[in-house]
Design a protein around this motif. Structure first.
Motif, PDB file in Angstrom:
ATOM      1  N   MET A  12       0.833  -1.215   0.000  1.00  0.00           N
ATOM      2  CA  MET A  12       0.000   0.000   0.000  1.00  0.00           C
ATOM      3  C   MET A  12       0.861   1.256   0.000  1.00  0.00           C
ATOM      4  O   MET A  12       0.555   2.227  -0.692  1.00  0.00           O
ATOM      5  CB  MET A  12      -0.930  -0.018   1.222  1.00  0.00           C
ATOM      6  N   VAL A  13       1.937   1.248   0.772  1.00  0.00           N
ATOM      7  CA  VAL A  13       2.843   2.412   0.793  1.00  0.00           C
ATOM      8  C   VAL A  13       3.468   2.615  -0.582  1.00  0.00           C
ATOM      9  O   VAL A  13       3.585   3.738  -1.078  1.00  0.00           O
ATOM     10  CB  VAL A  13       3.946   2.219   1.869  1.00  0.00           C
ATOM     11  N   GLY A  14       3.873   1.503  -1.220  1.00  0.00           N
ATOM     12  CA  GLY A  14       4.494   1.578  -2.541  1.00  0.00           C
ATOM     13  C   GLY A  14       3.564   2.172  -3.584  1.00  0.00           C
ATOM     14  O   GLY A  14       3.993   2.975  -4.427  1.00  0.00           O
ATOM     15  N   TRP A  15       2.298   1.768  -3.527  1.00  0.00           N
ATOM     16  CA  TRP A  15       1.338   2.301  -4.493  1.00  0.00           C
ATOM     17  C   TRP A  15       0.955   3.742  -4.173  1.00  0.00           C
ATOM     18  O   TRP A  15       0.747   4.551  -5.066  1.00  0.00           O
ATOM     19  CB  TRP A  15       0.083   1.421  -4.511  1.00  0.00           C
ATOM     20  N   ALA A  16       0.828   4.074  -2.889  1.00  0.00           N
ATOM     21  CA  ALA A  16       0.389   5.419  -2.491  1.00  0.00           C
ATOM     22  C   ALA A  16       1.480   6.465  -2.716  1.00  0.00           C
ATOM     23  O   ALA A  16       1.184   7.612  -3.030  1.00  0.00           O
ATOM     24  CB  ALA A  16      -0.040   5.412  -1.022  1.00  0.00           C
ATOM     25  N   PHE A  17       2.746   6.057  -2.531  1.00  0.00           N
ATOM     26  CA  PHE A  17       3.859   7.002  -2.660  1.00  0.00           C
ATOM     27  C   PHE A  17       4.925   6.436  -3.600  1.00  0.00           C
ATOM     28  O   PHE A  17       6.039   6.120  -3.166  1.00  0.00           O
ATOM     29  CB  PHE A  17       4.480   7.282  -1.280  1.00  0.00           C
ATOM     30  N   PRO A  18       4.593   6.324  -4.888  1.00  0.00           N
ATOM     31  CA  PRO A  18       5.549   5.712  -5.822  1.00  0.00           C
ATOM     32  C   PRO A  18       6.870   6.471  -5.926  1.00  0.00           C
ATOM     33  O   PRO A  18       7.911   5.876  -6.199  1.00  0.00           O
ATOM     34  CB  PRO A  18       4.799   5.707  -7.160  1.00  0.00           C
ATOM     35  N   GLY A  19       6.835   7.776  -5.678  1.00  0.00           N
ATOM     36  CA  GLY A  19       8.063   8.568  -5.761  1.00  0.00           C
ATOM     37  C   GLY A  19       9.073   8.225  -4.685  1.00  0.00           C
ATOM     38  O   GLY A  19      10.258   8.568  -4.799  1.00  0.00           O
ATOM     39  N   ALA A  20       8.620   7.534  -3.626  1.00  0.00           N
ATOM     40  CA  ALA A  20       9.525   7.182  -2.536  1.00  0.00           C
ATOM     41  C   ALA A  20      10.349   5.932  -2.845  1.00  0.00           C
ATOM     42  O   ALA A  20      11.269   5.598  -2.095  1.00  0.00           O
ATOM     43  CB  ALA A  20       8.731   6.947  -1.251  1.00  0.00           C
ATOM     44  N   GLY A  21      10.029   5.261  -3.954  1.00  0.00           N
ATOM     45  CA  GLY A  21      10.687   3.994  -4.295  1.00  0.00           C
ATOM     46  C   GLY A  21      12.208   4.037  -4.303  1.00  0.00           C
ATOM     47  O   GLY A  21      12.860   3.232  -3.619  1.00  0.00           O
ATOM     48  N   PRO A  22      12.828   4.987  -5.045  1.00  0.00           N
ATOM     49  CA  PRO A  22      14.295   5.018  -5.092  1.00  0.00           C
ATOM     50  C   PRO A  22      14.940   5.235  -3.725  1.00  0.00           C
ATOM     51  O   PRO A  22      15.937   4.586  -3.389  1.00  0.00           O
ATOM     52  CB  PRO A  22      14.596   6.193  -6.036  1.00  0.00           C
ATOM     53  N   GLY A  23      14.364   6.146  -2.927  1.00  0.00           N
ATOM     54  CA  GLY A  23      14.911   6.387  -1.587  1.00  0.00           C
ATOM     55  C   GLY A  23      14.818   5.157  -0.715  1.00  0.00           C
ATOM     56  O   GLY A  23      15.763   4.810   0.008  1.00  0.00           O
ATOM     57  N   LEU A  24      13.685   4.470  -0.771  1.00  0.00           N
ATOM     58  CA  LEU A  24      13.505   3.248   0.011  1.00  0.00           C
ATOM     59  C   LEU A  24      14.461   2.160  -0.469  1.00  0.00           C
ATOM     60  O   LEU A  24      14.960   1.360   0.329  1.00  0.00           O
ATOM     61  CB  LEU A  24      12.053   2.758  -0.102  1.00  0.00           C
ATOM     62  N   GLY A  25      14.742   2.144  -1.779  1.00  0.00           N
ATOM     63  CA  GLY A  25      15.689   1.168  -2.325  1.00  0.00           C
ATOM     64  C   GLY A  25      17.061   1.295  -1.688  1.00  0.00           C
ATOM     65  O   GLY A  25      17.718   0.286  -1.382  1.00  0.00           O
ATOM     66  N   HIS A  26      17.485   2.541  -1.444  1.00  0.00           N
ATOM     67  CA  HIS A  26      18.792   2.768  -0.814  1.00  0.00           C
ATOM     68  C   HIS A  26      18.787   2.351   0.660  1.00  0.00           C
ATOM     69  O   HIS A  26      19.846   2.123   1.248  1.00  0.00           O
ATOM     70  CB  HIS A  26      19.186   4.242  -0.921  1.00  0.00           C
ATOM     71  N   ALA A  27      17.600   2.278   1.250  1.00  0.00           N
ATOM     72  CA  ALA A  27      17.510   1.939   2.677  1.00  0.00           C
ATOM     73  C   ALA A  27      17.498   0.433   2.928  1.00  0.00           C
ATOM     74  O   ALA A  27      17.597   0.006   4.083  1.00  0.00           O
ATOM     75  CB  ALA A  27      16.248   2.568   3.275  1.00  0.00           C
ATOM     76  N   ILE A  28      17.375  -0.378   1.872  1.00  0.00           N
ATOM     77  CA  ILE A  28      17.231  -1.827   2.049  1.00  0.00           C
ATOM     78  C   ILE A  28      18.417  -2.416   2.809  1.00  0.00           C
ATOM     79  O   ILE A  28      18.245  -3.096   3.833  1.00  0.00           O
ATOM     80  CB  ILE A  28      17.056  -2.538   0.691  1.00  0.00           C
ATOM     81  N   ASN A  29      19.636  -2.157   2.334  1.00  0.00           N
ATOM     82  CA  ASN A  29      20.805  -2.767   2.971  1.00  0.00           C
ATOM     83  C   ASN A  29      21.012  -2.316   4.422  1.00  0.00           C
ATOM     84  O   ASN A  29      21.275  -3.146   5.291  1.00  0.00           O
ATOM     85  CB  ASN A  29      22.063  -2.510   2.144  1.00  0.00           C
ATOM     86  N   PRO A  30      20.897  -1.010   4.734  1.00  0.00           N
ATOM     87  CA  PRO A  30      21.051  -0.611   6.138  1.00  0.00           C
ATOM     88  C   PRO A  30      20.025  -1.262   7.069  1.00  0.00           C
ATOM     89  O   PRO A  30      20.370  -1.703   8.172  1.00  0.00           O
ATOM     90  CB  PRO A  30      20.870   0.913   6.090  1.00  0.00           C
ATOM     91  N   VAL A  31      18.765  -1.345   6.630  1.00  0.00           N
ATOM     92  CA  VAL A  31      17.730  -1.939   7.484  1.00  0.00           C
ATOM     93  C   VAL A  31      17.987  -3.432   7.663  1.00  0.00           C
ATOM     94  O   VAL A  31      17.875  -3.984   8.757  1.00  0.00           O
ATOM     95  CB  VAL A  31      16.322  -1.698   6.889  1.00  0.00           C
ATOM     96  N   LEU A  32      18.369  -4.102   6.560  1.00  0.00           N
ATOM     97  CA  LEU A  32      18.660  -5.534   6.642  1.00  0.00           C
ATOM     98  C   LEU A  32      19.891  -5.787   7.509  1.00  0.00           C
ATOM     99  O   LEU A  32      19.922  -6.747   8.298  1.00  0.00           O
ATOM    100  CB  LEU A  32      18.868  -6.097   5.231  1.00  0.00           C
ATOM    101  N   ALA A  33      20.894  -4.918   7.393  1.00  0.00           N
ATOM    102  CA  ALA A  33      22.098  -5.066   8.221  1.00  0.00           C
ATOM    103  C   ALA A  33      21.748  -4.934   9.706  1.00  0.00           C
ATOM    104  O   ALA A  33      22.274  -5.676  10.544  1.00  0.00           O
ATOM    105  CB  ALA A  33      23.135  -4.010   7.830  1.00  0.00           C
ATOM    106  N   ALA A  34      20.840  -4.021  10.030  1.00  0.00           N
ATOM    107  CA  ALA A  34      20.415  -3.863  11.432  1.00  0.00           C
ATOM    108  C   ALA A  34      19.704  -5.118  11.921  1.00  0.00           C
ATOM    109  O   ALA A  34      19.933  -5.591  13.044  1.00  0.00           O
ATOM    110  CB  ALA A  34      19.499  -2.644  11.568  1.00  0.00           C
TER     111      ALA A  34
END
Length: 296
Positions: A1-23
């Motif tokens: 739902m977040v992805g569909w509601a805020f598609p412009g946030a996709g690239p920024g969230l993509g950069h956050a994948i590794n830090p969140v997974l590392a945590a």
């Protein structure tokens, strides 16, 4: 739902994948005592079983399904990328929840990551031919190994040492242990919301691979059970083998899929779709595997 509601946030969230997974992995590794790792590395039968289930049994299962996959090359590539690479991260969490041997799985992690780096190009060549086999590069795997294994594991060991010497360290370690579920949720939200905007008109194409992921989870539960039986493993080790055979490396191969040319962009969404199916499957596995492999 977040992805569909805020598609412009996709690239920024993509950069956050590794830090969140590392945590998430830091907190996961914190639950596994460093002192247990040496003994786990000497568990030769377990390591052999893990290699057999992931690099002999899984490719045979994928080969049996391959002819029935949708004809789209990008979809097929996405399915192969994710199903041919064993999980090296949250499998430790889910296996532990089901009474599996987290220590032995953690000890097997570097071996599994190295083996998939070496074998994946060969597997892709066998399934797809030379045209698409060379899309796999070592760079993302090496980066993932450092970011998601080496750094979180080192920090976890340092924290364990602090906790052993200081009461405040013990309290911090205990508090961090309670963050595992929120971090798991944050990881999944970040991954999915970053990829949903890329679906476009490809939703129907991606939906067609969901039954294959479900079948894979069902088949691998019994295949893992059979491998554990052949290697005569104890119950915690057997449960861990079932989990390592079933869980796939979607979060580590995602950078590979994201680096593909635009004509193959749907492969990344195919990879993320496997994560969604697998997470539901793991909730079921946590209940079902102890029944398949009872303690007594």
């Amino acid at each position: 739902m977040v992805g569909w509601a805020f598609p412009g946030a996709g690239p920024g969230l993509g950069h956050a994948i590794n830090p969140v997974l590392a945590a998430l992995l830091y907190v996961t590794f914190l639950q596994v005592p460093a002192a247990e790792l040496g003994r786990s590395l000497r568990a030769g039968r377990f390591l052999a079983a893990a290699l057999v289930v992931n690099f002999v049994v899984v490719p045979l299962v994928v080969a049996a399904m391959f002819a029935f996959l949708p004809g789209n090359q990008a979809v097929r590539l996405g399915v192969l990328l994710v199903l041919l690479t064993p999980c090296v991260d949250y499998v430790i969490v889910f296996s532990g929840l089901a009474g599996g041997s987290s220590q032995r799985l953690l000890a097997a992690t570097p071996l599994l990551l190295l083996a998939q780096m070496l074998l994946l190009p060969g597997f892709l060549f066998l399934f797809l031919g030379s045209d698409l086999a060379d899309v796999v590069e070592a760079g993302p795997f090496v980066e993932a190994f450092v970011m998601l294994i080496v750094i979180p594991l080192t920090l976890a060991w340092l924290t364990q040492g602090w906790a052993a010497r200081r009461p405040v360290g013990r309290r911090v370690a205990d508090a961090l242990g309670t963050t595992m579920v929120p971090l798991m949720a944050a990881t999944l939200l970040t991954v999915v919301a970053s990829q949903v905007p890329k679906l476009g008109d490809g939703l129907a194409e991606v939906a067609r691979v969901v039954p294959f992921y479900v079948v894979f989870l069902v088949v691998m539960a019994f295949a893992g059970l059979a491998v554990a039986h052949v290697f005569r493993l104890d119950v915690p080790a057997s449960r861990a083998i079932v989990f390592t055979g079933a869980t796939r490396n979607s979060l580590v191969v995602l950078p590979l899929a994201l680096a593909l040319p635009d004509t193959l962009a749907i492969a990344a969404v195919v990879v993320v779709t496997q994560t969604l199916v697998e997470v539901v499957g793991m909730v079921i596995y946590v209940r079902a595997v102890p029944r398949l492999l009872p303690a007594h």
